[in-house]
Enzyme design. Structure first.
Site, PDB file in Angstrom:
ATOM      1  N   TYR A   1     -14.568  -0.065 -29.745  1.00  0.00           N
ATOM      2  CA  TYR A   1     -14.330  -0.904 -30.916  1.00  0.00           C
ATOM      3  C   TYR A   1     -13.292  -0.256 -31.840  1.00  0.00           C
TER       4      TYR A   1
ATOM      5  N   ARG B   1      -0.691  -3.272 -35.517  1.00  0.00           N
ATOM      6  CA  ARG B   1      -0.072  -4.596 -35.403  1.00  0.00           C
ATOM      7  C   ARG B   1      -0.118  -5.330 -36.757  1.00  0.00           C
TER       8      ARG B   1
ATOM      9  N   ASP C   1       3.156  -6.563 -39.297  1.00  0.00           N
ATOM     10  CA  ASP C   1       3.301  -7.859 -39.973  1.00  0.00           C
ATOM     11  C   ASP C   1       3.509  -7.660 -41.472  1.00  0.00           C
TER      12      ASP C   1
ATOM     13  N   MET D   1       6.739  -8.672 -43.950  1.00  0.00           N
ATOM     14  CA  MET D   1       6.719  -9.587 -45.094  1.00  0.00           C
ATOM     15  C   MET D   1       7.321  -8.920 -46.318  1.00  0.00           C
TER      16      MET D   1
ATOM     17  N   PHE E   1       2.317 -14.207 -42.136  1.00  0.00           N
ATOM     18  CA  PHE E   1       1.202 -13.970 -43.070  1.00  0.00           C
ATOM     19  C   PHE E   1      -0.112 -14.472 -42.496  1.00  0.00           C
TER      20      PHE E   1
ATOM     21  N   ASN F   1     -22.027   0.995 -34.432  1.00  0.00           N
ATOM     22  CA  ASN F   1     -22.461   1.277 -33.082  1.00  0.00           C
ATOM     23  C   ASN F   1     -22.651   2.762 -32.841  1.00  0.00           C
TER      24      ASN F   1
ATOM     25  N   ASP G   1     -30.802   4.268 -28.062  1.00  0.00           N
ATOM     26  CA  ASP G   1     -29.719   3.296 -27.889  1.00  0.00           C
ATOM     27  C   ASP G   1     -29.992   2.158 -28.856  1.00  0.00           C
TER      28      ASP G   1
ATOM     29  N   ASN H   1     -24.849  -5.772 -26.457  1.00  0.00           N
ATOM     30  CA  ASN H   1     -23.878  -5.022 -27.238  1.00  0.00           C
ATOM     31  C   ASN H   1     -22.518  -5.017 -26.538  1.00  0.00           C
TER      32      ASN H   1
ATOM     33  N   SER I   1     -20.957  -8.396 -26.845  1.00  0.00           N
ATOM     34  CA  SER I   1     -20.344  -8.567 -28.161  1.00  0.00           C
ATOM     35  C   SER I   1     -18.967  -7.936 -28.188  1.00  0.00           C
TER      36      SER I   1
ATOM     37  N   THR J   1     -15.279  -9.855 -28.663  1.00  0.00           N
ATOM     38  CA  THR J   1     -14.326  -9.472 -29.704  1.00  0.00           C
ATOM     39  C   THR J   1     -12.974  -9.137 -29.087  1.00  0.00           C
TER      40      THR J   1
ATOM     41  N   THR K   1     -19.720 -11.397 -32.766  1.00  0.00           N
ATOM     42  CA  THR K   1     -20.174 -10.778 -34.011  1.00  0.00           C
ATOM     43  C   THR K   1     -21.595 -11.203 -34.347  1.00  0.00           C
TER      44      THR K   1
ATOM     45  N   THR L   1     -23.877  -9.171 -32.474  1.00  0.00           N
ATOM     46  CA  THR L   1     -23.947  -7.821 -33.035  1.00  0.00           C
ATOM     47  C   THR L   1     -24.930  -7.782 -34.190  1.00  0.00           C
TER      48      THR L   1
ATOM     49  N   THR M   1     -32.411  -3.383 -33.900  1.00  0.00           N
ATOM     50  CA  THR M   1     -32.347  -1.939 -33.696  1.00  0.00           C
ATOM     51  C   THR M   1     -32.888  -1.195 -34.912  1.00  0.00           C
TER      52      THR M   1
ATOM     53  N   HIS N   1     -17.126 -15.683 -48.365  1.00  0.00           N
ATOM     54  CA  HIS N   1     -17.484 -14.693 -49.368  1.00  0.00           C
ATOM     55  C   HIS N   1     -18.465 -13.648 -48.844  1.00  0.00           C
TER      56      HIS N   1
ATOM     57  N   GLU O   1     -18.601 -12.639 -45.987  1.00  0.00           N
ATOM     58  CA  GLU O   1     -17.811 -11.801 -45.088  1.00  0.00           C
ATOM     59  C   GLU O   1     -17.234 -10.583 -45.808  1.00  0.00           C
TER      60      GLU O   1
ATOM     61  N   TYR P   1     -18.505  -8.984 -48.118  1.00  0.00           N
ATOM     62  CA  TYR P   1     -19.570  -7.993 -48.284  1.00  0.00           C
ATOM     63  C   TYR P   1     -20.023  -7.432 -46.952  1.00  0.00           C
TER      64      TYR P   1
ATOM     65  N   SER Q   1     -21.420   6.737 -49.588  1.00  0.00           N
ATOM     66  CA  SER Q   1     -22.649   7.394 -50.028  1.00  0.00           C
ATOM     67  C   SER Q   1     -22.932   8.644 -49.205  1.00  0.00           C
TER      68      SER Q   1
ATOM     69  N   SER R   1     -31.964   3.077 -56.241  1.00  0.00           N
ATOM     70  CA  SER R   1     -31.118   2.104 -56.926  1.00  0.00           C
ATOM     71  C   SER R   1     -29.977   1.679 -56.016  1.00  0.00           C
TER      72      SER R   1
ATOM     73  N   THR S   1     -22.770  -3.473 -58.340  1.00  0.00           N
ATOM     74  CA  THR S   1     -21.650  -2.665 -57.850  1.00  0.00           C
ATOM     75  C   THR S   1     -21.384  -1.506 -58.798  1.00  0.00           C
TER      76      THR S   1
ATOM     77  N   LYS T   1     -23.736   1.292 -58.301  1.00  0.00           N
ATOM     78  CA  LYS T   1     -23.368   2.164 -57.193  1.00  0.00           C
ATOM     79  C   LYS T   1     -22.340   3.192 -57.613  1.00  0.00           C
TER      80      LYS T   1
ATOM     81  N   HIS U   1      -5.397  -8.430 -56.089  1.00  0.00           N
ATOM     82  CA  HIS U   1      -6.836  -8.202 -56.252  1.00  0.00           C
ATOM     83  C   HIS U   1      -7.525  -7.939 -54.918  1.00  0.00           C
ATOM     84  N   PHE U   2      -7.327  -8.828 -53.948  1.00  0.00           N
ATOM     85  CA  PHE U   2      -8.146  -8.605 -52.756  1.00  0.00           C
ATOM     86  C   PHE U   2      -7.659  -7.437 -51.918  1.00  0.00           C
ATOM     87  N   HIS U   3      -6.343  -7.146 -51.985  1.00  0.00           N
ATOM     88  CA  HIS U   3      -5.928  -5.912 -51.297  1.00  0.00           C
ATOM     89  C   HIS U   3      -6.500  -4.690 -52.002  1.00  0.00           C
TER      90      HIS U   3
HETATM   91  C1  HEM Z   1      -1.799  -1.768 -45.048  1.00  0.00           C
HETATM   92  C2  HEM Z   1      -1.175  -2.288 -46.026  1.00  0.00           C
HETATM   93  C3  HEM Z   1      -1.091  -3.760 -46.279  1.00  0.00           C
HETATM   94  C4  HEM Z   1       0.015  -4.371 -46.753  1.00  0.00           C
HETATM   95  C5  HEM Z   1       1.338  -3.726 -47.107  1.00  0.00           C
HETATM   96  C6  HEM Z   1      -0.303  -5.773 -46.840  1.00  0.00           C
HETATM   97  C7  HEM Z   1       0.596  -6.733 -47.271  1.00  0.00           C
HETATM   98  C8  HEM Z   1       0.342  -8.076 -47.343  1.00  0.00           C
HETATM   99  C9  HEM Z   1       1.269  -9.088 -47.740  1.00  0.00           C
HETATM  100  C10 HEM Z   1       2.719  -8.837 -48.123  1.00  0.00           C
HETATM  101  C11 HEM Z   1       0.657 -10.281 -47.697  1.00  0.00           C
HETATM  102  C12 HEM Z   1       1.240 -11.642 -48.025  1.00  0.00           C
HETATM  103  C13 HEM Z   1       1.111 -11.888 -49.485  1.00  0.00           C
HETATM  104  C14 HEM Z   1       1.616 -13.235 -49.869  1.00  0.00           C
HETATM  105  O1  HEM Z   1       1.040 -14.241 -49.435  1.00  0.00           O
HETATM  106  O2  HEM Z   1       2.586 -13.307 -50.627  1.00  0.00           O
HETATM  107  C15 HEM Z   1      -0.691 -10.039 -47.279  1.00  0.00           C
HETATM  108  C16 HEM Z   1      -1.646 -11.023 -47.114  1.00  0.00           C
HETATM  109  C17 HEM Z   1      -2.939 -10.772 -46.677  1.00  0.00           C
HETATM  110  N1  HEM Z   1      -3.480  -9.545 -46.342  1.00  0.00           N
HETATM  111 FE1  HEM Z   1      -2.519  -7.768 -46.399  1.00  0.00          FE
HETATM  112  N2  HEM Z   1      -1.575  -5.973 -46.447  1.00  0.00           N
HETATM  113  C18 HEM Z   1      -2.099  -4.760 -46.088  1.00  0.00           C
HETATM  114  C19 HEM Z   1      -3.381  -4.533 -45.639  1.00  0.00           C
HETATM  115  C20 HEM Z   1      -4.373  -5.500 -45.499  1.00  0.00           C
HETATM  116  C21 HEM Z   1      -5.712  -5.249 -45.097  1.00  0.00           C
HETATM  117  C22 HEM Z   1      -6.297  -3.877 -44.774  1.00  0.00           C
HETATM  118  C23 HEM Z   1      -6.352  -6.449 -45.087  1.00  0.00           C
HETATM  119  C24 HEM Z   1      -7.792  -6.814 -44.734  1.00  0.00           C
HETATM  120  C25 HEM Z   1      -8.727  -6.039 -44.332  1.00  0.00           C
HETATM  121  C26 HEM Z   1      -5.401  -7.451 -45.465  1.00  0.00           C
HETATM  122  C27 HEM Z   1      -5.684  -8.796 -45.573  1.00  0.00           C
HETATM  123  C28 HEM Z   1      -4.781  -9.757 -45.963  1.00  0.00           C
HETATM  124  C29 HEM Z   1      -5.084 -11.161 -46.064  1.00  0.00           C
HETATM  125  C30 HEM Z   1      -6.422 -11.820 -45.728  1.00  0.00           C
HETATM  126  C31 HEM Z   1      -3.926 -11.793 -46.495  1.00  0.00           C
HETATM  127  C32 HEM Z   1      -3.748 -13.289 -46.761  1.00  0.00           C
HETATM  128  C33 HEM Z   1      -3.016 -13.944 -45.649  1.00  0.00           C
HETATM  129  C34 HEM Z   1      -2.749 -15.367 -46.002  1.00  0.00           C
HETATM  130  O3  HEM Z   1      -2.006 -15.608 -46.972  1.00  0.00           O
HETATM  131  O4  HEM Z   1      -3.280 -16.236 -45.304  1.00  0.00           O
HETATM  132  N3  HEM Z   1      -4.206  -6.842 -45.707  1.00  0.00           N
HETATM  133  N4  HEM Z   1      -0.858  -8.683 -47.066  1.00  0.00           N
HETATM  134 CU   LIG Z   2     -15.477 -14.576 -52.847  1.00  0.00          CU
END
Ligand code: HEM
Ligand SMILES: [Cu+2]
Lengths: 195, 653
Positions: free
Chosen positions: B68, B78, B82, B86, B109, B130, B141, B148, B151, B155, B207, B210, B217, B290, B292, B294, B305, B321, B365, B368, B425-427
Site C-alpha cells: 500500500y 504522480r 500534476d 498547474m 486539476f 495494516n 494478523d 485484506n 482490498s 485499490t 476501502t 478495509t 480486528t 466530509h 472522508e 476525517y 500522538s 480526552s 480538535t 488535541k 485552506h484545504f491544502h
Molecule cells: C504537494 C504539494 C501540492 C501542491 C503544490 C498542490 C497544488 C494544487 C493546485 C495548484 C491545485 C489547483 C488549485 C486550483 O484549482 O486553482 C490543487 C488542487 C487540489 N489539490 Fe493539491 N497540491 C498539493 C498537494 C495535495 C495533497 C497532498 C492533496 C490531498 C491529500 C491535494 C488535494 C487537492 C485537491 C482535492 C484539489 C482540488 C482539485 C479540484 O479542483 O478538483 N493536494 N492542488
Molecule cells: Cu467538510
C-alpha cells in the site's frame, strides 16, 4: 487438542459473523441513501407515467409472497443444518433458490414490461430512482442465489462442518436483510400508489 | 449520443491515443516507460517468482501494508507532477495561454485531486493501519487476511485505471468532485468522467472492506488485557476511521453509481431535464466527502500522538480526552456536510445550523492540540525527523484550522466560496495535517519494518523543504482568494495576481526539493543500511507493543502473545525490570497460506472498470466472472493455513 482447535474455530466464526453484521450495516446505509433519493424524486415524473399507472397489484402480491416464504424456507434450512441434517438443509436451500428465482423472474418481467411501454429508467427522474432501487435489491437477491447455489454444491461435495454452517447462517442473515429491504420497497414505493 | 460503439472494442478507437497535446503525450510516454521499466527490471533480476510468492499473493498484513505504501509513494510523485504543472501554468498564464491547452489543464486539476485523495492519502493511511495496528494490539494478523489482500488489489486496480487514463483516452475535466450537470453526458461526453467514476468506485469497494476488516480486528483480536482504554492512540484513531469508512463510503458508491447510470443508461438522477435533481448529488457526495477528510486525518492525529509521546520521552498527556475528542470528531463529521455548498441556496437557518456545527468541531480538535503541547511540556524532546514533522504540523495546522472556522461562517463563505482561499485552506489541512502525519509515521516505523533507520539528515532536509515550500506555495493563495481569484483558472487577466502566483510556483519547486530529499533519503539509507541497522527492535525508546518485537517482526508477529496490564505496558515493563507476561504458546502456530484471490479480484475489478469506461461489455462481464469465480473458488479451498514453529529460544529471525 481437539477442544483447543474447536475454540479457535468458534472464535473465527464469531469474528466472521461480526464482520458480516458490519457489512450489513454498510449495505443498509447504501439502501437508505437510495431510498432517500427515491423520496426526493418521487414526484419528478416529468410528464411520464407514475407508479399508479404502472404497478400491478397481483404481480406485487406474488413477488412479496415468494420472497417472504423464501425467508421461512431458508430459516428451515438453517435449522436443519444446525440439527446436523445436511441433506434436509440442502433440500430447503433448493426450495429457497426456486422461490428467489421466481421472485426475480417476476421482477425482470415487470421491469421489461415497463421499458417496452416507454416507461424505462431514462423516462423520468422518478423512474430512474424506481429502477435503481428495485434493481439494486434485485442484484442483491441474485448474489444471494449464487451464494446459495454454491452452498448447495458444497453440502453435497464437502464434509459438512462448522465452516459450512457459519456460511449458511450468514446467508440466512443476508436473506432476511433483503426481505426487510423489500418490505421497505413494498411500503414506500408500491403501497402508496394503491392507497 | 452519436458515438460509434463496436461490439469488440466498444468506443475505443485510434483517437484514444494522446496526440492532442505534446504534454499529455510525454506524460503517457513516461507512464508507459515506468510500467515497462518495472517489468523489465523484475525480469532482468529474475525476481518474478520471488515477487509473486513473496508479495503479490501474500496475505501477510505487513507485506500488504508495505505494498500500500509503495503505491501511495508512487502516486504521490504522480500527483505532485500534476500540481507543479498547474503552478507553472498559472505562473505563466497572465494574459496568455501558458503552455497547457484549457482541456488539458482541467484534466490535470481533476487528476491531481483524485490521485492525492484516493490513491495517495487513502493507500498511505491504509498501509500504515495494516502494518502497525496488529502489532500494536498484540495480534498475529488482521481478522480477515484474504479480504485484506482483496482490498489492496481493488485499490491497486483503481489506481491502474487512473494511470492508464493518461495513455488510453482522457481523464475527467470535472474536478475531483465531478459535479453534475457538467459531469453529465450532455455537457461532457467521452470517457474522462467514466474513468473518474470507475477508478474510485472499484477502489471504494476495497476501502469499505478495509473498514470492516479493521473494526473487527481491533475489537476482536486484541491481546489479553488490552482493554479499549489501554489501546495506543494510533489504534484508537484507526478504529474511528474504519467506522467512518463503513458508514460513509456507501454514499460515495451511491453518488458515483447514479452518475454512472445517468451517463451510461441515460437515466435522470442529476440531469437538468426530465426530473433530475443535481443538488442531490452535492448532498450525497459530501455526506461521504466530509467524513472522508476525517477518515484521512484521524489516523494522522494518531501518529502525531505516538510520535509526540515517544520523542518527548513522556507519557501522552490527557489520553482519555484524546480518545473522547477523536470519537466526538468522528460523530460530528457526519453533521456538517452542507458547509461545502452554503451557496447552493438552502435557507439562512439551515446554513447557520451547519455553520455552527462546523465550528463546534474546532473544539475537540483544539483539545488535541493542547494535549500534544502538554505532552511536550517539560519533556526531553528529541528532534528526530518524525518529531520535526509533528512540530511543523502543530504550527501550520493552527493556521488551517482558523481559516476553516472563517469559511464556516456562511456570509464569509459566500465571498470565499470557490476561490483559492478555499484551496489554501484545504491544502493547509491535507499537507501539514494528513501528509506530514503519514510521513512522520513512515519515518517512525520504517526501522520496525526493515530493520534499519532512515537517514535522519536527509529526513530533516526533506522536512525543511516541505515546510518552507508549503508556506510559499499556499500562503499566497489565501491572499489571492481574498483578492477574488477563483480556483481552477487556466488563464487570467489580472496583473496583480501574477507575482503571488510566481511565489507559489517557487514554493512548489521547494516542495519538489522536499520530495527529492525523500528519494535520496531512501536511497542513502538502503546503501548504508548496515551502519543504520537497528538491532534492538526498539530504536526510539518506544512505548507501545510493536517495539517489543524484533525489527523486522517474524511473519507470525509475536513469538508469544503478551499479556497487557496497563497502558504503555511495554514501556512500563522496560523500566520496572519485570518483563511482560505472555500467553503460553503451543509449539506450532498457524499462518494463512498465500492466495491468488487478491490478484484475481484486482484483475477482475480492473476489467470491469475498463470495460465499463469504454463500453466493452464483454470485457466487463468477463472481469465480473473472474471476480465472482475467484470468490466461489476460494470457498472450496480447504487448506488455508500452514504451520510454522517459531524458535522460541532465538530472538532474531
Ligand atoms: C504537494 C504539494 C501540492 C501542491 C503544490 C498542490 C497544488 C494544487 C493546485 C495548484 C491545485 C489547483 C488549485 C486550483 O484549482 O486553482 C490543487 C488542487 C487540489 N489539490 Fe493539491 N497540491 C498539493 C498537494 C495535495 C495533497 C497532498 C492533496 C490531498 C491529500 C491535494 C488535494 C487537492 C485537491 C482535492 C484539489 C482540488 C482539485 C479540484 O479542483 O478538483 N493536494 N492542488
Ligand atoms: Cu467538510
Amino acid at each position: 487438542m481437539i477442544a483447543a482447535s474447536d475454540a479457535v474455530e468458534e472464535q473465527i466464526d464469531s469474528e466472521t459473523e461480526f464482520g458480516f453484521w458490519l457489512y450489513l450495516m454498510s449495505d443498509a446505509v447504501l439502501f437508505s441513501l437510495i431510498f432517500a433519493t427515491f423520496a426526493v424524486m418521487s414526484t419528478n415524473l416529468a410528464g411520464g407515467p407514475g407508479g399508479a399507472d404502472l404497478f400491478d397489484i397481483k404481480n406485487l402480491a406474488v413477488q412479496t409472497g415468494l420472497l417472504l416464504i423464501s425467508s421461512l424456507t431458508i430459516a428451515l434450512a438453517h435449522h436443519a443444518a444446525v440439527g446436523g441434517h445436511v441433506a434436509r438443509a440442502a433440500v430447503w436451500l433448493v426450495v429457497t433458490c426456486i422461490l428467489g428465482a421466481g421472485f426475480l423472474v417476476l421482477e425482470v418481467r415487470e421491469l421489461t414490461e415497463f421499458v417496452v411501454k416507454g416507461a424505462g429508467p431514462d423516462r423520468s427522474g422518478y423512474l430512474s430512482a424506481f429502477f435503481t432501487l428495485v434493481g439494486t435489491h434485485g442484484l442483491h437477491v441474485t448474489a444471494g442465489l449464487i451464494w446459495a447455489l454454491t452452498l448447495i454444491v458444497q453440502t453435497t461435495l464437502t464434509q459438512p462442518g462448522p465452516r459450512l454452517l457459519s456460511r449458511l447462517s450468514r446467508l440466512t442473515l443476508f436473506w432476511h436483510f433483503l426481505d426487510i429491504v423489500w418490505i421497505g420497497v413494498f411500503s414506500l414505493v408500491y403501497l402508496p400508489e394503491f392507497l | 449520443m452519436t458515438e460509434h460503439v463496436s461490439l469488440l472494442l466498444g468506443r475505443l478507437g485510434p483517437d484514444a491515443l494522446p496526440f492532442y497535446s505534446w504534454v499529455a503525450f510525454s506524460g503517457a510516454l513516461v507512464t508507459l516507460a515506468g510500467g515497462v521499466g518495472f517489468l523489465a527490471v523484475v525480469t532482468w533480476l529474475g525476481q518474478w517468482r520471488a515477487l509473486w510468492t513473496g508479495w503479490l499473493t501474500s496475505v501477510d498484513h505487513k507485506r500488504i501494508g508495505i505494498m500500500y505504501i509503495v503505491l501511495a509513494l508512487v502516486m504521490l510523485v504522480r500527483g505532485f507532477v500534476d500540481a507543479i504543472m498547474m503552478r507553472l501554468q498559472q505562473a505563466l498564464s497572465y494574459n496568455s495561454d501558458g503552455y497547457l491547452p484549457p482541456e488539458h489543464f482541467e484534466q490535470i486539476f481533476s487528476s491531481h485531486g483524485t490521485i492525492m485523495i484516493f490513491f495517495m492519502a487513502m493507500p498511505f493511511m491504509t498501509g500504515l493501519l495494516n502494518y502497525i495496528i496488529p502489532l500494536q494490539i498484540g495480534a498475529r494478523d488482521v481478522a480477515f487476511p484474504v479480504l485484506n489482500a482483496i482490498s489492496f488489489w481493488l485499490t491497486a486496480a483503481g489506481a491502474g485505471l487512473m494511470l492508464i487514463s493518461l495513455v488510453i483516452g482522457r481523464f475527467s475535466t470535472a474536478g475531483w468532485t465531478g459535479y453534475p450537470p457538467y459531469s453529465g453526458v450532455e455537457f461532457t461526453p467521452g470517457v474522462g468522467v467514466d474513468y473518474w467514476i470507475w477508478s474510485i468506485m472499484v477502489s471504494g469497494v476495497g476501502t469499505t472492506m478495509t473498514g470492516i476488516n479493521f473494526v473487527v480486528t481491533i475489537l476482536r483480536k486484541r491481546a489479553p488485557g488490552m482493554l479499549l482504554m489501554r489501546m495506543p492512540m494510533f489504534t484508537w484513531t484507526g478504529l474511528c476511521s474504519s467506522i467512518l469508512i463503513i458508514f460513509a463510503f456507501p454514499a460515495l458508491t451511491v453518488a458515483t453509481g447514479m452518475l454512472a447510470l445517468d451517463r451510461t443508461l441515460g437515466m435522470h438522477f442529476f440531469t437538468n431535464d426530465a426530473g433530475g435533481n443535481m443538488m442531490n448529488y452535492m448532498n450525497l457526495f459530501w455526506i461521504w466527502g466530509h467524513p472522508e477528510v476525517y477518515i484521512l486525518i484521524l489516523p494522522a492525529f494518531g501518529i502525531f500522538s505516538e510520535v509526540v509521546a515517544t520523542f518527548s520521552s513522556k507519557r501522552l498527556f490527557g489520553y482519555p480526552s484524546l480518545v473522547y475528542a477523536t470519537a466526538v470528531i468522528a460523530i460530528l463529521s457526519f453533521t456538517v456536510w452542507l458547509h461545502h455548498f452554503f451557496t447552493m441556496g438552502a435557507s439562512a437557518n439551515v446554513n447557520a445550523v451547519f455553520g455552527i456545527a462546523t465550528m463546534v468541531i474546532a473544539v475537540p480538535t483544539g483539545v488535541k492540540v493542547f494535549d500534544w503541547l502538554f505532552t511536550m511540556f517539560r519533556g526531553r524532546i528529541r528532534f528526530e525527523p518524525p518529531m520535526l514533522y509533528t512540530i511543523g504540523f502543530m504550527c501550520l495546522f493552527v493556521i488551517g484550522g482558523m481559516s476553516g472556522v472563517l469559511l464556516a461562517i456562511p456570509p464569509i463563505n459566500y465571498s470565499t466560496h470557490n476561490t483559492t482561499f478555499l484551496v489554501a485552506h484545504f491544502h493547509n489541512m491535507v499537507i501539514p495535517g494528513v501528509l506530514f502525519g503519514y510521513l512522520a509515521g513512515y519515518m517512525y516505523w520504517f526501522p520496525k519494518a526493515f530493520g534499519f533507520h532512515l537517514d535522519p539528515t536527509w529526513g530533516a532536509r526533506s522536512f525543511w523543504f516541505w515546510l518552507i515550500g508549503f508556506l510559499l506555495a499556499f500562503m499566497p493563495l489565501y491572499l489571492l482568494g481574498l483578492m477574488g481569484m477563483p480556483r481552477r483558472m487556466e488563464t487570467y487577466g489580472n496583473a496583480e495576481w501574477q507575482p503571488l502566483l510566481i511565489v507559489a510556483f517557487i514554493g512548489a519547486c521547494l516542495i519538489l526539493m522536499g520530495i527529492v530529499c525523500l528519494v535520496i533519503q531512501l536511497w542513502v539509507s538502503i546503501k548504508y543500511r548496515r551502519a543504520l541497522r537497528d538491532t534492538t527492535g526498539d530504536p526510539w525508546d518506544g512505548r507501545t507493543l510493536e517495539w517489543s518485537m524484533p525489527s523486522p517482526p517474524p511473519e507470525w508477529n509475536f513469538d508469544a502473545v503478551p499479556v497487557v496490564t496497563t497502558r504503555d505496558a511495554f514501556h512500563e515493563a522496560k523500566y520496572s525490570g519485570t518483563p511482560m507476561k505472555s500467553v503460553p504458546q503451543p509449539g506450532t502456530l498457524h499462518v494463512p497460506r498465500n492466495s491468488v484471490v487478491g490478484p484475481c479480484m484486482g484483475f477482475g475489478g480492473f476489467c470491469v472498470g475498463f470495460g465499463a469506461v469504454w463500453f466493452i461489455w464483454w470485457l466487463a462481464l468477463a472481469g465480473l466472472a473472474v471476480a465472482v469465480g475467484a470468490l466461489i473458488g476460494r470457498a472450496f479451498v480447504q487448506n488455508t493455513e500452514r504451520e510454522v514453529a517459531p524458535d522460541l529460544g532465538a530472538k532474531t529471525t
